[in-house]
Design a protein around this motif. Structure first.
Motif, PDB file in Angstrom:
ATOM      1  N   LYS A  70      -9.564   0.541   9.934  1.00 46.80           N
ATOM      2  CA  LYS A  70     -10.352  -0.362  10.766  1.00 46.80           C
ATOM      3  C   LYS A  70     -10.508   0.196  12.175  1.00 46.80           C
ATOM      4  O   LYS A  70     -11.585   0.119  12.777  1.00 46.80           O
ATOM      5  CB  LYS A  70      -9.692  -1.736  10.811  1.00 46.80           C
ATOM      6  CG  LYS A  70      -9.868  -2.557   9.547  1.00 46.80           C
ATOM      7  CD  LYS A  70      -9.232  -3.934   9.689  1.00 46.80           C
ATOM      8  CE  LYS A  70      -9.485  -4.775   8.454  1.00 46.80           C
ATOM      9  NZ  LYS A  70      -8.850  -6.117   8.552  1.00 46.80           N
ATOM     10  N   MET A 116       0.849  -1.201   0.000  1.00 51.26           N
ATOM     11  CA  MET A 116       0.000   0.000   0.000  1.00 51.26           C
ATOM     12  C   MET A 116       0.879   1.243   0.000  1.00 51.26           C
ATOM     13  O   MET A 116       1.897   1.296   0.690  1.00 51.26           O
ATOM     14  CB  MET A 116      -0.907  -0.002   1.236  1.00 51.26           C
ATOM     15  CG  MET A 116      -1.815   1.222   1.323  1.00 51.26           C
ATOM     16  SD  MET A 116      -2.921   1.158   2.746  1.00 51.26           S
ATOM     17  CE  MET A 116      -4.077  -0.096   2.212  1.00 51.26           C
ATOM     18  N   ASN A 117       0.511   2.216  -0.792  1.00 50.61           N
ATOM     19  CA  ASN A 117       1.228   3.490  -0.823  1.00 50.61           C
ATOM     20  C   ASN A 117       1.277   4.072   0.586  1.00 50.61           C
ATOM     21  O   ASN A 117       0.259   4.232   1.239  1.00 50.61           O
ATOM     22  CB  ASN A 117       0.485   4.440  -1.773  1.00 50.61           C
ATOM     23  CG  ASN A 117       1.256   5.723  -2.004  1.00 50.61           C
ATOM     24  OD1 ASN A 117       1.940   6.222  -1.114  1.00 50.61           O
ATOM     25  ND2 ASN A 117       1.115   6.262  -3.205  1.00 50.61           N
ATOM     26  N   ASP A 118       2.503   4.402   1.054  1.00 48.67           N
ATOM     27  CA  ASP A 118       2.608   4.846   2.439  1.00 48.67           C
ATOM     28  C   ASP A 118       2.055   6.248   2.653  1.00 48.67           C
ATOM     29  O   ASP A 118       2.033   6.747   3.779  1.00 48.67           O
ATOM     30  CB  ASP A 118       4.053   4.743   2.951  1.00 48.67           C
ATOM     31  CG  ASP A 118       5.017   5.632   2.163  1.00 48.67           C
ATOM     32  OD1 ASP A 118       4.541   6.445   1.345  1.00 48.67           O
ATOM     33  OD2 ASP A 118       6.241   5.491   2.374  1.00 48.67           O
ATOM     34  N   SER A 119       1.577   6.919   1.575  1.00 50.21           N
ATOM     35  CA  SER A 119       0.909   8.211   1.741  1.00 50.21           C
ATOM     36  C   SER A 119      -0.569   8.030   2.068  1.00 50.21           C
ATOM     37  O   SER A 119      -1.266   8.984   2.372  1.00 50.21           O
ATOM     38  CB  SER A 119       1.046   9.053   0.461  1.00 50.21           C
ATOM     39  OG  SER A 119       0.291   8.474  -0.589  1.00 50.21           O
ATOM     40  N   GLN A 120      -1.056   6.796   1.977  1.00 47.05           N
ATOM     41  CA  GLN A 120      -2.453   6.517   2.266  1.00 47.05           C
ATOM     42  C   GLN A 120      -2.608   6.027   3.706  1.00 47.05           C
ATOM     43  O   GLN A 120      -1.682   5.467   4.288  1.00 47.05           O
ATOM     44  CB  GLN A 120      -2.983   5.444   1.310  1.00 47.05           C
ATOM     45  CG  GLN A 120      -2.978   5.876  -0.146  1.00 47.05           C
ATOM     46  CD  GLN A 120      -3.437   4.750  -1.046  1.00 47.05           C
ATOM     47  OE1 GLN A 120      -3.242   3.584  -0.739  1.00 47.05           O
ATOM     48  NE2 GLN A 120      -4.041   5.106  -2.162  1.00 47.05           N
ATOM     49  N   PRO A 121      -3.806   6.227   4.293  1.00 45.20           N
ATOM     50  CA  PRO A 121      -4.061   5.637   5.609  1.00 45.20           C
ATOM     51  C   PRO A 121      -3.916   4.118   5.521  1.00 45.20           C
ATOM     52  O   PRO A 121      -4.333   3.509   4.530  1.00 45.20           O
ATOM     53  CB  PRO A 121      -5.508   6.039   5.899  1.00 45.20           C
ATOM     54  CG  PRO A 121      -5.808   7.173   4.982  1.00 45.20           C
ATOM     55  CD  PRO A 121      -4.959   6.966   3.770  1.00 45.20           C
ATOM     56  N   THR A 122      -3.337   3.505   6.528  1.00 43.45           N
ATOM     57  CA  THR A 122      -3.176   2.047   6.508  1.00 43.45           C
ATOM     58  C   THR A 122      -4.514   1.380   6.769  1.00 43.45           C
ATOM     59  O   THR A 122      -5.444   1.981   7.318  1.00 43.45           O
ATOM     60  CB  THR A 122      -2.166   1.599   7.572  1.00 43.45           C
ATOM     61  OG1 THR A 122      -2.715   1.881   8.869  1.00 43.45           O
ATOM     62  CG2 THR A 122      -0.842   2.332   7.412  1.00 43.45           C
ATOM     63  N   GLU A 123      -4.607   0.125   6.376  1.00 37.93           N
ATOM     64  CA  GLU A 123      -5.826  -0.646   6.636  1.00 37.93           C
ATOM     65  C   GLU A 123      -6.107  -0.711   8.129  1.00 37.93           C
ATOM     66  O   GLU A 123      -7.264  -0.627   8.564  1.00 37.93           O
ATOM     67  CB  GLU A 123      -5.668  -2.053   6.066  1.00 37.93           C
ATOM     68  CG  GLU A 123      -6.919  -2.904   6.197  1.00 37.93           C
ATOM     69  CD  GLU A 123      -6.753  -4.258   5.535  1.00 37.93           C
ATOM     70  OE1 GLU A 123      -7.610  -5.126   5.773  1.00 37.93           O
ATOM     71  OE2 GLU A 123      -5.780  -4.453   4.782  1.00 37.93           O
ATOM     72  N   SER A 124      -5.054  -0.816   8.919  1.00 37.69           N
ATOM     73  CA  SER A 124      -5.216  -0.850  10.373  1.00 37.69           C
ATOM     74  C   SER A 124      -5.821   0.452  10.889  1.00 37.69           C
ATOM     75  O   SER A 124      -6.710   0.441  11.754  1.00 37.69           O
ATOM     76  CB  SER A 124      -3.854  -1.098  11.035  1.00 37.69           C
ATOM     77  OG  SER A 124      -3.952  -1.006  12.439  1.00 37.69           O
ATOM     78  N   ASP A 125      -5.346   1.584  10.360  1.00 36.99           N
ATOM     79  CA  ASP A 125      -5.881   2.880  10.777  1.00 36.99           C
ATOM     80  C   ASP A 125      -7.372   2.985  10.442  1.00 36.99           C
ATOM     81  O   ASP A 125      -8.182   3.452  11.244  1.00 36.99           O
ATOM     82  CB  ASP A 125      -5.131   4.025  10.091  1.00 36.99           C
ATOM     83  CG  ASP A 125      -3.736   4.223  10.648  1.00 36.99           C
ATOM     84  OD1 ASP A 125      -3.510   3.848  11.817  1.00 36.99           O
ATOM     85  OD2 ASP A 125      -2.880   4.766   9.926  1.00 36.99           O
TER      86      ASP A 125
END
Length: 402
Positions: free
Chosen positions: A12, A1-10
């Motif tokens: 959730k 995942m592009n690290d400029s995007q919110p992570t899936e963990s964030d």
């Protein structure tokens, strides 16, 4: 995942907290007791829980079918999610580097909506106050407008804009139904004429066909503008397409969260060139009043795609029909007085006997909300059909049983 995007963990984590806060049995925490800058932070989860508690408990719910008061809409759930994504990405449309998708989406939204108003482009702004200011600024720069002329029922933002721009402001009287008296306009050769499509207190639409001749004509269609999307009611704004500019509030009759509006121009390239500034760090001209600007087109685009033009028209038609139904109740009942037949979903009415404010308070105690305004210096109730499922019959029965 592009690290400029919110992570899936964030994502959730945010979603789980939101579900918990919505399900929580909310308490009556007093806003006055909240310390918004404690020495030691509470952490995001607790701070979010506390603010959700206060907001969900105390904020007025526009989702209620008893909401018949102001031009503030129930928002569709797709805007809640897209607004959250927009906040997570925090795009800034000032620069292509910081807002590429937001800029492209805004261009698509403007291109889809502008032709319905006879305009060829424009841009989004936080509200029609800035839309009106932008239009009057364009009138001064392009047409050399030396004064602003508007009806006595024009929105206060028009007078504000004239004042900010250093332009004299002249008001023109209205007839009993709230339309500008066109025979009182006078010489408009050097004027920016502002016509209102949906006056705040009455919903009345100034005559635009034929359009009065002026150096520049701007239509403040903050409220009634979306009726141009309704085959049934678009003729109520006939002639609007011959104006030089139009303001529309999407956070009214397009059911958007605030802040969301459009300023549209018949010749947008010329208007944007006149209102553009540059800076050493900018890769593209900064157009209009705003500098940093959010990606407010994304929730609007999602709504337009979700409902489609037919769905938007269906909701608008339902609102207008509900206002007309309520007005018919009022007009047929000798205990009430109707200001004028509603043109665009706004009903001005009052009891023949008793205090307007007292009736308003009694209705609110039963979960029915109407607003109050002044017309010709007298108090009137004002009901705005912005919810497509308003319980107009129940509100009328509650009013007549007081």
């Amino acid at each position: 995942m592009n690290d400029s995007q919110p992570t899936e963990s964030d994502l959730k984590k945010a979603l789980n907290h939101l579900l918990e806060w919505c399900a929580e049995q909310r308490s009556d925490n007093a806003l006055t007791s909240v310390n918004v800058l404690p020495d030691t932070g509470l952490g995001q989860a607790e701070a979010g829980r506390l603010t959700a508690n206060l907001s969900l408990k105390r904020a007025q719910s526009f989702q209620s079918p008893g909401w018949f008061a102001h031009m503030d809409p129930p928002t569709p759930w797709v805007t809640w999610t897209t607004q959250a994504f927009t906040a997570a990405m925090n795009q800034n449309l000032l620069h292509p580097d910081t807002g590429e998708i937001g800029r492209r989406m805004e261009a698509k939204v403007v291109a889809a909506l502008a032709p319905h108003f006879g305009m060829d482009g424009g841009h989004m702004v936080p509200g029609s106050t800035l839309a009106n200011l932008t239009a009057l600024w364009a009138a001064r720069e392009i047409a050399g407008a030396k004064e602003v002329v508007a009806s006595e029922l024009a929105h206060l933002s028009v007078a504000k804009a004239a004042h900010i721009l250093g332009l004299p402001y002249r008001t023109v009287p209205c007839d009993r139904a709230g339309h500008i008296e066109t025979d009182q306009l006078g010489n408009l050769e050097g004027s920016c004429l502002v016509l209102t499509a949906g006056a705040t207190s009455t919903g009345s639409v100034d005559p635009m066909s034929p359009m009065p001749k002026a150096a520049w004509v701007h239509v403040d269609a903050a409220w009634a503008g979306p009726l141009r999307l309704s085959p049934t009611h678009r003729t109520k704004l006939a002639g609007l397409e011959t104006a030089q500019s139009v303001a529309v509030s999407a956070h009214k009759w397009l059911w958007q969260p605030k802040d969301s509006a459009l300023i549209l121009f018949r010749e947008s390239k010329t208007a944007h060139q006149a209102l553009s500034f540059g800076g050493a760090y900018l890769a593209a001209p900064n157009i209009g009043v705003m500098g940093s600007s959010a990606a407010r087109a994304i929730p609007l685009a999602a709504t337009l795609m979700a409902f489609g033009r037919d769905g938007i028209a269906e909701r608008l038609d339902a609102c207008v029909a509900l206002a007309e139904r309520f007005a018919a109740h009022i007009q047929a009942d000798p205990e009430f007085e109707l200001w004028a037949p509603p043109e665009t979903g706004v009903v001005a009415w009052r009891p023949v006997k008793g205090e307007v404010s007292a009736l308003r308070e009694r209705l609110a105690a039963q979960g029915y909300f109407v607003s109050q305004t002044k017309l010709d210096g007298e108090d009137w109730l004002r009901s705005v059909a912005i919810h497509p499922a308003i319980k107009v019959d129940a509100i009328y029965e509650a009013a007549r049983n007081q």
